[in-house]
Design a protein around this motif. Structure first.
Motif, PDB file in Angstrom:
ATOM      1  N   PRO A 123       0.838  -1.205   0.000  1.00  0.00           N
ATOM      2  CA  PRO A 123       0.000   0.000   0.000  1.00  0.00           C
ATOM      3  C   PRO A 123       0.874   1.256   0.000  1.00  0.00           C
ATOM      4  CG  PRO A 123      -0.062  -1.082   2.156  1.00  0.00           C
ATOM      5  CD  PRO A 123       0.740  -1.960   1.244  1.00  0.00           C
ATOM      6  N   GLU A 124       0.357   2.353  -0.530  1.00  0.00           N
ATOM      7  CA  GLU A 124       1.070   3.627  -0.536  1.00  0.00           C
ATOM      8  C   GLU A 124       1.457   4.028   0.890  1.00  0.00           C
ATOM      9  OE1 GLU A 124       2.221   5.763  -2.967  1.00  0.00           O
ATOM     10  OE2 GLU A 124       1.751   4.074  -4.268  1.00  0.00           O
ATOM     11  N   GLN A 125       2.628   4.608   1.029  1.00  0.00           N
ATOM     12  CA  GLN A 125       3.172   5.107   2.290  1.00  0.00           C
ATOM     13  C   GLN A 125       3.526   3.987   3.281  1.00  0.00           C
ATOM     14  OE1 GLN A 125       3.974   8.402   2.630  1.00  0.00           O
ATOM     15  NE2 GLN A 125       3.269   8.534   0.520  1.00  0.00           N
TER      16      GLN A 125
END
Length: 83
Positions: free
Chosen positions: A23-25
């Motif tokens: 997932p992003e971040q």
């Protein structure tokens, strides 16, 4: 979770060869186990990657057990055979 990936280090950034399914971040933890040049030749890791204990251990392994210099030793003794 464990996932092996390959990346190239350039300009202070690791650039992944292929995207990871994350997932992003998402924050990840990495461990460098091998380093090779762009042509695929192995490169020895830099000494700066050693912990203080590892460095001290390597220095201890390299230390020579030699007797001390005589008390009356001077630099002049080294250059006696020179002009």
């Amino acid at each position: 979770m464990s996932d092996e990936f390959h990346a190239t280090y350039a300009d202070g950034v690791l650039k992944l060869d292929v995207p990871l399914a994350l997932p992003e971040q998402a924050r990840v933890t990495g461990l460098v186990t091998g380093v090779e040049s762009a042509s695929g030749q192995p490169i020895a890791p830099a000494a700066s990657g050693l912990t203080d204990e590892e460095f001290e251990g390597q220095m201890d392994d390299l230390a020579l057990d030699v007797p001390p210099l005589p008390a009356d030793f001077s630099r002049a003794d080294i250059y006696l055979d020179h002009d």
